[in-house]
Design an enzyme around this catalytic site. Structure first.
Site, short mmCIF file in Angstrom:
data_model
loop_
_atom_site.label_atom_id
_atom_site.label_comp_id
_atom_site.label_asym_id
_atom_site.label_seq_id
_atom_site.Cartn_x
_atom_site.Cartn_y
_atom_site.Cartn_z
N GLY A 19 49.58 -37.71 -101.38
CA GLY A 19 49.08 -38.25 -102.65
C GLY A 19 49.80 -37.71 -103.87
N ALA A 20 51.14 -37.49 -103.74
CA ALA A 20 51.89 -36.95 -104.87
C ALA A 20 52.68 -38.03 -105.60
CB ALA A 20 52.82 -35.83 -104.40
N GLY A 23 48.98 -39.41 -110.29
CA GLY A 23 47.82 -38.59 -110.67
C GLY A 23 47.96 -37.09 -110.45
N ILE A 24 46.91 -36.51 -109.90
CA ILE A 24 46.79 -35.06 -109.74
C ILE A 24 47.89 -34.52 -108.82
CG2 ILE A 24 45.26 -33.27 -108.80
CD1 ILE A 24 42.92 -35.36 -109.54
N GLY A 25 48.15 -35.23 -107.74
CA GLY A 25 49.16 -34.78 -106.78
C GLY A 25 50.55 -34.78 -107.39
N SER A 148 35.67 -33.25 -104.65
CA SER A 148 35.21 -33.79 -105.94
C SER A 148 33.76 -33.40 -106.18
CB SER A 148 35.30 -35.32 -105.91
OG SER A 148 34.65 -35.86 -107.04
N TYR A 175 32.22 -42.87 -101.30
CA TYR A 175 33.20 -41.91 -101.81
C TYR A 175 32.60 -40.49 -101.83
CZ TYR A 175 36.34 -39.54 -105.06
OH TYR A 175 37.20 -38.64 -105.63
N1 LIG Z 1 40.68 -38.68 -110.88
C1 LIG Z 1 39.55 -37.99 -110.82
O1 LIG Z 1 38.75 -37.94 -111.78
C2 LIG Z 1 39.19 -37.24 -109.56
C3 LIG Z 1 38.05 -36.42 -109.58
C4 LIG Z 1 37.71 -35.70 -108.44
C5 LIG Z 1 38.51 -35.79 -107.33
N2 LIG Z 1 39.60 -36.59 -107.30
C6 LIG Z 1 40.43 -36.63 -106.08
O2 LIG Z 1 41.76 -36.32 -106.42
C7 LIG Z 1 42.63 -36.82 -105.41
C8 LIG Z 1 43.83 -37.48 -106.08
O3 LIG Z 1 43.36 -38.63 -106.79
P1 LIG Z 1 43.94 -39.04 -108.22
O4 LIG Z 1 42.80 -38.99 -109.18
O5 LIG Z 1 45.19 -38.32 -108.53
O6 LIG Z 1 44.18 -40.61 -107.93
P2 LIG Z 1 45.51 -41.48 -107.97
O7 LIG Z 1 46.23 -41.31 -109.24
O8 LIG Z 1 45.05 -42.84 -107.57
O9 LIG Z 1 46.40 -40.88 -106.78
C9 LIG Z 1 46.04 -41.06 -105.44
C10 LIG Z 1 47.20 -40.72 -104.54
O10 LIG Z 1 46.79 -40.91 -103.17
C11 LIG Z 1 47.73 -41.76 -102.54
N3 LIG Z 1 47.12 -42.57 -101.49
C12 LIG Z 1 45.98 -43.32 -101.57
N4 LIG Z 1 45.78 -43.98 -100.42
C13 LIG Z 1 46.81 -43.64 -99.59
C14 LIG Z 1 47.17 -44.01 -98.26
N5 LIG Z 1 46.45 -44.87 -97.55
N6 LIG Z 1 48.29 -43.46 -97.73
C15 LIG Z 1 49.06 -42.61 -98.45
N7 LIG Z 1 48.77 -42.23 -99.70
C16 LIG Z 1 47.66 -42.74 -100.27
C17 LIG Z 1 48.27 -42.63 -103.66
O11 LIG Z 1 49.47 -43.24 -103.27
P3 LIG Z 1 50.02 -44.60 -103.97
O12 LIG Z 1 50.85 -44.16 -105.14
O13 LIG Z 1 50.84 -45.22 -102.87
O14 LIG Z 1 48.83 -45.43 -104.36
C18 LIG Z 1 48.41 -41.61 -104.77
O15 LIG Z 1 49.59 -40.86 -104.59
C19 LIG Z 1 41.79 -37.75 -104.55
O16 LIG Z 1 41.46 -37.09 -103.34
C20 LIG Z 1 40.52 -37.97 -105.37
O17 LIG Z 1 39.40 -38.20 -104.55
C21 LIG Z 1 39.96 -37.33 -108.40
#
Ligand SMILES: NC(=O)c1ccc[n+]([C@@H]2O[C@H](COP(=O)([O-])OP(=O)(O)OC[C@H]3O[C@@H](n4cnc5c(N)ncnc54)[C@H](OP(=O)(O)O)[C@@H]3O)[C@@H](O)[C@H]2O)c1
Length: 288
Positions: A19-20, A23-25, A148, A175
């Site tokens: 997930g890099a 977003g966060i990654g 989360s 979720y």
């Molecule tokens: N944003 C928040 O407020 C928040 C709060 C608490 C926890 N989180 C957690 O933080 C983590 C990162 O989320 P984010 O907020 O940074 O969201 P994000 O910007 O949507 O990033 C999600 C990442 O996961 C990858 N991903 C999703 N489905 C995938 C799959 N089937 N195979 C491979 N890669 C996949 C995406 O790849 P693509 O680029 O290909 O889509 C992207 O790199 C998640 O576990 C989320 O639950 C987020």
């Protein structure tokens, strides 16, 4: 809680991160590369991964960044990914299970498993299991999983893990279940890893302005845009993750849940160690 050997920071260490590409990654990957980590980005899109590699190398020209392609919704894809990683890397010191998503409609993975559960819980469970011996052989090593605060009102539906019956099989309720599963998984993993020099921790990044929930149609995208001013930046969201991976201090704890670089108390359901063991057994059945 387990005492582990000195760490010495992330510089020079092999870090596999999911997930890099957003977003966060992405923010964490940039910062870890800046600190000298040898990164392996797990991505499902070759072109998005290539963009990230360029971005990282613009920050640090000598950054060592590999890409391994995998769709984490598919167990066959995860098995191929793990096999490639094991062939390529004689040691892996850090595994970051960060990829995650929310789905507004109930959908199934290629293995016929509800998609949120497959991507957010079973993927980290399977990938970690497949890389575990290599992590142990590379100790000291660390496994960090992005959970989360959304876990707080959730309970694991042990009588219907697949969410085939009743409500709660998608959207925010589902979720929350997967993010609770991340914490229970981490607790049981830490218990199983006691004495190996490999730690396992989970954290809450806060409410972060990322690409999260942008896959669920116009209304959700508008909703996320409206709440964006109240969200933290991806760099802020990645801070605890980077700290868990890099700092000496974070290596003193295993099985912990963190927020803003401090131990936090998760919900009562997330502290139920019997539930953690039960979930482990059931998850093991789901990856065979
Ligand atoms: N944003 C928040 O407020 C928040 C709060 C608490 C926890 N989180 C957690 O933080 C983590 C990162 O989320 P984010 O907020 O940074 O969201 P994000 O910007 O949507 O990033 C999600 C990442 O996961 C990858 N991903 C999703 N489905 C995938 C799959 N089937 N195979 C491979 N890669 C996949 C995406 O790849 P693509 O680029 O290909 O889509 C992207 O790199 C998640 O576990 C989320 O639950 C987020």
């Amino acid at each position: 809680m387990t005492r582990v050997q000195p760490w010495g920071g992330v510089a020079g260490k092999r870090v596999v991160i999911t997930g890099a590409t957003n977003g966060i990654g992405l923010a964490a990957a940039v910062e870890l590369a800046r600190r000298g980590a040898q990164l392996t980005l797990v991505a499902r899109s070759e072109s998005r991964a290539a963009d990230v590699v360029r971005r990282i190398q613009a920050e640090r020209a000598d950054a060592q960044v590999d890409v391994l392609l995998a769709d984490l919704a598919s167990q066959a894809s995860i098995r191929r990914l793990a096999s490639e990683a094991l062939t390529k890397y004689p040691s892996i010191q850090v595994l970051i299970n960060n990829a995650g998503a929310i789905y507004a409609r109930q959908q199934l993975s290629p293995d016929g498993i509800e998609l949120t559960w497959a991507v957010n819980h079973l993927a980290p469970f399977l990938l970690t299991s497949l890389l575990l011996d290599r992590l142990k052989a590379s100790a000291p090593a660390r496994i960090v999983t992005t959970s989360s605060g959304a876990h707080e009102d959730a309970a694991i539906p042990f009588d219907d893990l697949a969410a085939n019956r009743g409500s709660g099989g998608w959207g925010f309720p589902r979720y929350g279940q997967t993010k609770l599963a991340n914490i229970l998984f981490t607790a049981e993993l830490a218990r199983r890893l006691a004495g190996t020099g490999v730690t396992a921790n989970a954290y809450h990044p806060g409410f972060v302005a990322s690409g999260f929930n942008r896959n669920n149609g116009l209304l959700m995208r508008i909703g996320m845009a409206i709440t964006r001013p109240f969200a933290r930046s991806t760099d802020q969201g990645a801070q605890t993750l980077v700290w868990l991976v890099d700092s000496e201090e974070a290596g003193r704890t295993s099985g912990g849940y963190f927020f803003d670089m401090r131990p936090a108390t998760p919900s009562a359901a997330a502290q139920d160690l019997q539930a953690a063991q039960r979930l482990w057994q059931l998850s093991d059945d789901e990856i065979r």
